[in-house]
Enzyme design. Structure first.
Site, mmCIF file in Angstrom:
data_model
loop_
_atom_site.group_PDB
_atom_site.id
_atom_site.type_symbol
_atom_site.label_atom_id
_atom_site.label_comp_id
_atom_site.label_asym_id
_atom_site.label_seq_id
_atom_site.Cartn_x
_atom_site.Cartn_y
_atom_site.Cartn_z
ATOM 1 N N GLU A 1 -7.578 2.109 2.377
ATOM 2 C CA GLU A 1 -7.166 1.856 0.996
ATOM 3 C C GLU A 1 -7.900 0.626 0.462
ATOM 4 O O GLU A 1 -8.074 -0.354 1.170
ATOM 5 C CB GLU A 1 -5.643 1.640 0.964
ATOM 6 C CG GLU A 1 -5.098 1.385 -0.406
ATOM 7 C CD GLU A 1 -5.530 2.445 -1.411
ATOM 8 O OE1 GLU A 1 -5.290 3.636 -1.191
ATOM 9 O OE2 GLU A 1 -6.151 2.069 -2.439
ATOM 10 N N PHE A 2 -8.309 0.702 -0.816
ATOM 11 C CA PHE A 2 -9.062 -0.414 -1.414
ATOM 12 C C PHE A 2 -8.339 -1.050 -2.603
ATOM 13 O O PHE A 2 -8.945 -1.838 -3.327
ATOM 14 C CB PHE A 2 -10.450 0.066 -1.854
ATOM 15 C CG PHE A 2 -11.313 0.470 -0.683
ATOM 16 C CD1 PHE A 2 -12.048 -0.483 0.010
ATOM 17 C CD2 PHE A 2 -11.358 1.784 -0.253
ATOM 18 C CE1 PHE A 2 -12.817 -0.133 1.107
ATOM 19 C CE2 PHE A 2 -12.123 2.148 0.845
ATOM 20 C CZ PHE A 2 -12.859 1.187 1.532
ATOM 21 N N THR B 1 -5.433 -0.617 7.463
ATOM 22 C CA THR B 1 -6.750 -1.108 7.886
ATOM 23 C C THR B 1 -6.706 -1.292 9.396
ATOM 24 O O THR B 1 -5.925 -2.107 9.902
ATOM 25 C CB THR B 1 -7.045 -2.450 7.179
ATOM 26 O OG1 THR B 1 -6.966 -2.228 5.769
ATOM 27 C CG2 THR B 1 -8.420 -2.980 7.554
ATOM 28 N N LYS C 1 -6.158 -3.422 -5.040
ATOM 29 C CA LYS C 1 -5.984 -4.873 -5.098
ATOM 30 C C LYS C 1 -4.561 -5.166 -5.569
ATOM 31 O O LYS C 1 -4.117 -4.570 -6.559
ATOM 32 C CB LYS C 1 -6.947 -5.511 -6.110
ATOM 33 C CG LYS C 1 -8.398 -5.283 -5.821
ATOM 34 C CD LYS C 1 -9.270 -5.989 -6.855
ATOM 35 C CE LYS C 1 -9.285 -5.337 -8.235
ATOM 36 N NZ LYS C 1 -9.812 -3.976 -8.324
ATOM 37 N N GLU C 2 -3.878 -6.062 -4.893
ATOM 38 C CA GLU C 2 -2.563 -6.476 -5.384
ATOM 39 C C GLU C 2 -2.741 -7.061 -6.778
ATOM 40 O O GLU C 2 -3.712 -7.761 -7.053
ATOM 41 C CB GLU C 2 -1.939 -7.521 -4.445
ATOM 42 C CG GLU C 2 -1.470 -6.899 -3.145
ATOM 43 C CD GLU C 2 -0.938 -7.912 -2.150
ATOM 44 O OE1 GLU C 2 -0.469 -8.980 -2.560
ATOM 45 O OE2 GLU C 2 -1.005 -7.621 -0.941
ATOM 46 N N VAL D 1 0.826 -1.211 0.000
ATOM 47 C CA VAL D 1 0.000 0.000 0.000
ATOM 48 C C VAL D 1 0.861 1.262 0.000
ATOM 49 O O VAL D 1 0.666 2.168 -0.819
ATOM 50 C CB VAL D 1 -0.963 -0.009 1.217
ATOM 51 C CG1 VAL D 1 -1.627 1.345 1.399
ATOM 52 C CG2 VAL D 1 -2.020 -1.080 1.022
ATOM 53 N N ARG E 1 1.048 -14.561 1.612
ATOM 54 C CA ARG E 1 0.389 -14.538 2.925
ATOM 55 C C ARG E 1 -0.973 -15.241 2.874
ATOM 56 O O ARG E 1 -1.806 -14.919 2.056
ATOM 57 C CB ARG E 1 0.243 -13.085 3.401
ATOM 58 C CG ARG E 1 1.582 -12.474 3.803
ATOM 59 C CD ARG E 1 1.460 -11.028 4.237
ATOM 60 N NE ARG E 1 1.411 -10.098 3.126
ATOM 61 C CZ ARG E 1 1.438 -8.770 3.253
ATOM 62 N NH1 ARG E 1 1.509 -8.229 4.447
ATOM 63 N NH2 ARG E 1 1.396 -7.991 2.194
ATOM 64 N N CYS F 1 -5.166 -9.570 3.412
ATOM 65 C CA CYS F 1 -6.286 -8.746 3.877
ATOM 66 C C CYS F 1 -7.486 -9.549 4.370
ATOM 67 O O CYS F 1 -7.831 -9.465 5.554
ATOM 68 C CB CYS F 1 -6.709 -7.789 2.779
ATOM 69 S SG CYS F 1 -5.446 -6.551 2.444
HETATM 70 P P1 NAD Z 1 3.248 -4.682 4.182
HETATM 71 O O1 NAD Z 1 3.477 -5.631 5.282
HETATM 72 O O2 NAD Z 1 3.481 -5.093 2.773
HETATM 73 O O3 NAD Z 1 4.113 -3.361 4.432
HETATM 74 C C1 NAD Z 1 4.201 -2.692 5.644
HETATM 75 C C2 NAD Z 1 5.540 -1.927 5.663
HETATM 76 O O4 NAD Z 1 5.569 -1.100 6.817
HETATM 77 C C3 NAD Z 1 6.763 -2.838 5.743
HETATM 78 O O5 NAD Z 1 7.636 -2.520 4.687
HETATM 79 C C4 NAD Z 1 7.371 -2.512 7.100
HETATM 80 O O6 NAD Z 1 8.792 -2.609 7.128
HETATM 81 C C5 NAD Z 1 6.916 -1.080 7.307
HETATM 82 N N1 NAD Z 1 6.908 -0.590 8.672
HETATM 83 C C6 NAD Z 1 6.467 -1.228 9.805
HETATM 84 N N2 NAD Z 1 6.606 -0.415 10.859
HETATM 85 C C7 NAD Z 1 7.098 0.760 10.405
HETATM 86 C C8 NAD Z 1 7.426 1.998 11.020
HETATM 87 N N3 NAD Z 1 7.246 2.197 12.319
HETATM 88 N N4 NAD Z 1 7.930 2.985 10.252
HETATM 89 C C9 NAD Z 1 8.115 2.799 8.928
HETATM 90 N N5 NAD Z 1 7.812 1.657 8.290
HETATM 91 C C10 NAD Z 1 7.302 0.648 9.012
HETATM 92 O O7 NAD Z 1 1.761 -4.174 4.368
HETATM 93 P P2 NAD Z 1 0.689 -3.818 3.240
HETATM 94 O O8 NAD Z 1 0.220 -5.058 2.572
HETATM 95 O O9 NAD Z 1 1.181 -2.684 2.422
HETATM 96 O O10 NAD Z 1 -0.522 -3.304 4.148
HETATM 97 C C11 NAD Z 1 -0.452 -2.099 4.883
HETATM 98 C C12 NAD Z 1 -1.822 -1.805 5.447
HETATM 99 O O11 NAD Z 1 -2.737 -1.563 4.358
HETATM 100 C C13 NAD Z 1 -2.429 -2.960 6.241
HETATM 101 O O12 NAD Z 1 -3.199 -2.433 7.280
HETATM 102 C C14 NAD Z 1 -3.314 -3.661 5.233
HETATM 103 O O13 NAD Z 1 -4.382 -4.340 5.833
HETATM 104 C C15 NAD Z 1 -3.823 -2.486 4.414
HETATM 105 N N6 NAD Z 1 -4.180 -2.833 3.040
HETATM 106 C C16 NAD Z 1 -3.433 -3.712 2.316
HETATM 107 C C17 NAD Z 1 -3.778 -4.008 1.005
HETATM 108 C C18 NAD Z 1 -2.977 -4.995 0.190
HETATM 109 O O14 NAD Z 1 -3.456 -5.394 -0.878
HETATM 110 N N7 NAD Z 1 -1.805 -5.426 0.617
HETATM 111 C C19 NAD Z 1 -4.900 -3.395 0.420
HETATM 112 C C20 NAD Z 1 -5.621 -2.474 1.161
HETATM 113 C C21 NAD Z 1 -5.263 -2.204 2.476
#
Ligand code: NAD
Length: 447
Positions: free
Chosen positions: A154-155, A121, A157-158, A11, A334, A266
């Site tokens: 955020e919505f 989220t 999709k990977e 995201v 995941r 997610c």
């Molecule tokens: P991710 O695990 O891919 O990335 C999270 C990043 O945050 C990592 O790179 C990590 O090193 C970094 N991080 C952790 N603590 C930190 C800090 N204190 N300072 C700076 N960086 C830090 O996560 P993601 O898949 O991008 O998801 C992030 C959020 O968005 C989650 O809440 C998820 O549910 C939500 N979300 C994800 C998606 C998706 O498709 N992956 C879609 C919509 C919403």
């Protein structure tokens, strides 16, 4: 605008890159120095179609930079976006420490009015907690600074993240401050066809909206998986049932595919976090619990179908597995159905030869080393080598390249004739004509 994005995962990185693409100056922060080093060189640590060229272009244009330390290295910004992970804790609740750590870092950095935007989220009430953390940090620094906290789930999709961010269906903005709403409009209007797509509501509403959206989609999948079991029991065909209900606009056609269950970063964690949130208020979320349980059982169905055909002892069986990522278009493993399936096969003594177009590196890093060392699991260089002397092919992730394979070559490469189609991609009729034993999900043809 100057924007800082904290967390450069799926995201955060997509958000940072797309905001830079529209001309903003974006600093992306991550605590993972390896990731930041790669990103500085224009290399994406994740597989996301179209991301790398945009990343490179915006770094070269001087609009996008990467740092590990917000306090010393980030340019002062008007908007700070939190995009850190919120994975599941053992009790199913969302792990909030990364979001709170990001809030603390912001509190140690801002010197002027700023809008803090939560894209992660998060459970309802997180915006209040983030506000509290930032206020505390500012007080400790002896500063009196105005700031607003916005919930902006955020919505994307990977696999289609760039398109989803660049052309969103809607942008949810949870805040009651007029100043913050104005900032959000300035930020997002370049991505929207009309202002009507920006939905303003309270922060609590926005936080719950994100969970409700993911839970609704997971519910559709689990519901169809349940109907597919009924199809198997009654000899009906889920593909026709799906056609029949998807044409009803009240139901809609999305997320109605039966198969070997949903995974990803997610749906599983968000359904379980919502269950936890309900239980915290002594409310029993009957539907959500059933959605989760049906998905758990559905992931076991792949191995059950192998056992139905070969019997319980799989020690003489070689399984070719196509697709490891939780869905096509990503290398994200995941909660992927492949993980549950491989573990169940290895427990029964089977040998697994797996191939995925992009998730091989991620699989090498995340599967137990012993599986490779003992030669129980092999990652194969291409889809046909994975079939070598296999007794069965199991399709787990419906990547494009698996859609129209060379069935004659498959037949001559495999030892057996069984194809188990975890995503109902193939035509049962066609495969049977070609001499394969075909087993899908809910097509009333399971042996
Ligand atoms: P991710 O695990 O891919 O990335 C999270 C990043 O945050 C990592 O790179 C990590 O090193 C970094 N991080 C952790 N603590 C930190 C800090 N204190 N300072 C700076 N960086 C830090 O996560 P993601 O898949 O991008 O998801 C992030 C959020 O968005 C989650 O809440 C998820 O549910 C939500 N979300 C994800 C998606 C998706 O498709 N992956 C879609 C919509 C919403």
């Amino acid at each position: 605008m100057y924007i800082t994005v904290i967390g450069t995962g799926y995201v955060g990185l997509v958000t940072g890159v797309c905001l830079a693409e529209k001309g903003n100056h974006v600093t992306c922060v991550d605590i993972d120095p390896k990731k930041i080093e790669q990103l500085k060189q224009g290399i994406t640590p994740i597989y996301e179609p179209g991301l790398e060229p945009l990343l490179k272009r915006n770094i070269e244009a001087g609009r996008l930079s990467f740092v590990t330390n917000i306090v010393d290295e980030a340019h002062p910004a008007e908007i700070y976006m939190i995009a850190t992970g919120t994975p599941s804790r053992a009790d199913g609740s969302a792990e909030m420490r990364y979001v709170y750590a990001a809030a603390e870092a912001i509190a140690g950095h801002i010197n002027d009015y700023a809008v803090i935007v939560d894209k992660s989220t998060v459970p309802v009430g997180t915006s209040d907690q983030v506000r509290h953390i930032i206020q505390q940090g500012l007080t400790q620094r002896g500063l009196t600074i105005q700031f607003d906290v916005v919930s902006n789930p955020e919505f994307l999709k990977e696999g289609a993240a760039i398109k989803d961010f660049m052309q969103p269906d809607r942008v949810i903005v949870g805040v009651d401050s007029l100043a913050a709403i104005q900032f959000m409009k300035e930020l997002y209007l370049p991505f929207l066809n009309s202002e009507q797509q920006l939905l303003v509501m309270s922060a609590h509403d926005a936080e719950l909206t994100k969970y409700a959206a993911n839970a609704m989609l997971a519910t559709k999948i689990s519901f169809m998986n349940e109907v597919s079991r009924l199809c198997e029991l009654y000899g009906a065909d889920i593909l026709n049932v799906r056609r029949g209900i998807a044409s009803d606009p009240r139901i809609g056609s999305g997320f109605l595919n039966a198969g070997c269950g949903y995974g990803g970063s997610c749906f599983p964690k968000d359904v379980s976090a919502l269950i936890h949130m309900a239980e915290q208020h002594h409310f029993d979320p009957l539907i959500l619990k059933a959605v989760e349980e049906r998905n758990r059982l559905q992931k076991n169905r792949l191995c059950e179908k192998v056992v139905d055909y070969f019997g319980d002892d799989l020690s003489q069986i070689t399984v070719a597995l196509w697709g490891l990522s939780f869905k096509p278009g990503t290398d994200d493993l995941r909660e992927a159905s492949s993980l549950v399936f491989i573990e169940a096969l290895l427990e029964r003594g089977a040998k697994v030869q797996a191939y995925d177009p992009v998730a091989m590196k991620a699989a090498h890093q995340s599967f137990p080393k012993a599986w490779f060392d003992e030669k129980r699991l092999s990652l194969m260089p291409d889809s046909y080598q994975a079939l070598h002397l296999a007794d069965v092919l199991v399709l787990v992730t419906e990547w494009d390249e698996f859609q129209t394979p060379d069935f004659d070559l498959m037949k001559s490469t495999m030892r057996g004739r069984l194809i188990i189609d975890g995503r109902n991609q193939y035509s049962a009729l066609k495969l049977r004509k070609l001499g394969f034993d075909y087993v899908g999900f809910g097509s009333g043809v399971s042996p």
